[in-house]
Design a protein around this motif. Structure first.
Motif, PDB file in Angstrom:
ATOM      1  N   LEU A  39       0.846  -1.204   0.000  1.00  0.00           N
ATOM      2  CA  LEU A  39       0.000   0.000   0.000  1.00  0.00           C
ATOM      3  C   LEU A  39       0.884   1.259   0.000  1.00  0.00           C
ATOM      4  N   GLN A  40       1.988   1.189   0.745  1.00  0.00           N
ATOM      5  CA  GLN A  40       2.919   2.329   0.790  1.00  0.00           C
ATOM      6  C   GLN A  40       3.528   2.576  -0.581  1.00  0.00           C
ATOM      7  N   GLU A  41       3.667   1.473  -1.361  1.00  0.00           N
ATOM      8  CA  GLU A  41       4.227   1.613  -2.725  1.00  0.00           C
ATOM      9  C   GLU A  41       3.183   2.149  -3.699  1.00  0.00           C
ATOM     10  N   GLY A  42       1.956   2.268  -3.237  1.00  0.00           N
ATOM     11  CA  GLY A  42       0.906   2.817  -4.106  1.00  0.00           C
ATOM     12  C   GLY A  42      -0.045   1.771  -4.675  1.00  0.00           C
ATOM     13  N   LYS A  43       0.071   0.537  -4.227  1.00  0.00           N
ATOM     14  CA  LYS A  43      -0.813  -0.524  -4.750  1.00  0.00           C
ATOM     15  C   LYS A  43      -2.227  -0.366  -4.168  1.00  0.00           C
ATOM     16  N   GLU A  44      -3.218  -0.720  -4.990  1.00  0.00           N
ATOM     17  CA  GLU A  44      -4.618  -0.719  -4.543  1.00  0.00           C
ATOM     18  C   GLU A  44      -4.957  -2.157  -4.158  1.00  0.00           C
TER      19      GLU A  44
END
Ligand code: SAM
Length: 278
Positions: free
Chosen positions: A77-82
């Motif tokens: 999530l921190q990497e931007g994944k949904e």
């Protein structure tokens, strides 16, 4: 771009509790659009995804790996994944894994979005015929004797409707335990296999239920009517003495009247209460 903008979103997606048609259009769209689905049992969720013709990477997230897997999911999530979080049935976090990662997301200011849908607790309550205005959800009754006794005491004394989940192989024991504490006036509804072929609502008092539920199978929720014999005064004794005081203060009573009332409610000497508030 701000660092925060890069974070992904965790969608808490409710799935059916039986009938596969009980999934919202929004839930389907989210499941189609996320990068990853975190599932309580990946094989179970795969069946749902196949039914919906959705193909997505799955990662297992269940009670026994919640701690480790929530960290992995947080990293993503921190990497931007949904990410979509689903459980085997119904709403994640309700007697299902979810709490751990949700709390971590809140701490780390990661966006969480609920995708509402089926929940056995709410659907049993609305068809129970028992007061829906105020209720307490206790989840599964503990097996540990002491903890179970304390929950049974709570049920006995509750003015509010009580909802509990139960497994079919334990229902007989649970009903016997409930018989020890429920008087015959208290209504109880056993909701079984909600949204499935054998959906059934058995309504009556505890004796009726024991009689009608012999050899019962499937998934079960019990909805128990509140105890009408519990007076407001009894409820007030559950508060701390300070909260008890505040309760009457908010009603506009004078200090003298409050002390008199508290003493009566708690069955203690007026002077004893007075000493606390001088
Ligand atoms: N997260 C789920 C929800 O939103 O209701 C609950 C999961 S909990 C592990 C499973 C329990 O929920 C079952 O033992 C049963 O008490 C209740 N339950 C789930 N599906 C049900 C159904 N179709 N009919 C009756 N009870 C159900």
């Amino acid at each position: 771009m701000e660092k925060e903008d890069k974070k992904g979103t965790l969608y808490i997606v409710a799935t059916p509790i039986g009938n596969l048609e009980d999934i919202t259009l929004r839930a389907i769209n989210v499941l189609k659009e996320v990068d990853l689905i975190a599932a309580e049992d990946t094989r179970h969720t795969l069946k749902l995804l196949n039914h919906l013709e959705i193909s997505k990477p799955l990662i297992s997230y269940h009670r026994h790996n919640e701690e480790i897997k929530s960290d992995i999911l947080i990293e993503k999530l921190q990497e931007g994944k949904e990410i979509a979080l689903v459980s085997d049935a119904g709403t994640p976090g309700i007697c299902d894994p979810g709490e751990e990662i949700i709390k971590k997301c809140i701490d780390l200011e990661i966006n969480i979005v609920p995708i509402p849908g089926a929940c056995a607790m709410i659907n049993s309550l609305i068809c129970s015929g028992i007061d829906t205005k105020e209720f307490t959800f206790l989840g599964f009754l503990p097996l540990n004797k002491k903890l179970r006794k304390s929950k049974l005491d709570e049920i006995e004394k509750s003015k509010k409707t009580i909802i509990i989940y139960e497994a079919p192989h334990k229902i007989e024991t649970t009903l016997k335990d409930l018989k020890q504490i429920l008087n015959s006036e208290r209504k109880i509804t056993l909701a079984r296999e909600i949204t499935k072929i054998h959906e059934e609502f058995i309504r009556g008092n505890i004796d009726d239920l024991i009689e009608k539920s012999q050899g019962i199978k499937g998934e079960i929720v019990l909805v128990i009517e509140g105890n009408a014999d519990i007076s407001e005064e009894n409820e007030l004794t559950k508060l701390s003495i300070e909260e008890h005081y505040k309760y009457y203060e908010n009603l506009g009573l004078s200090k003298k009247e409050i002390i008199k009332k508290i003493a009566k409610d708690r069955n203690v000497n007026k002077n004893e209460v007075y000493q606390k508030f001088i």
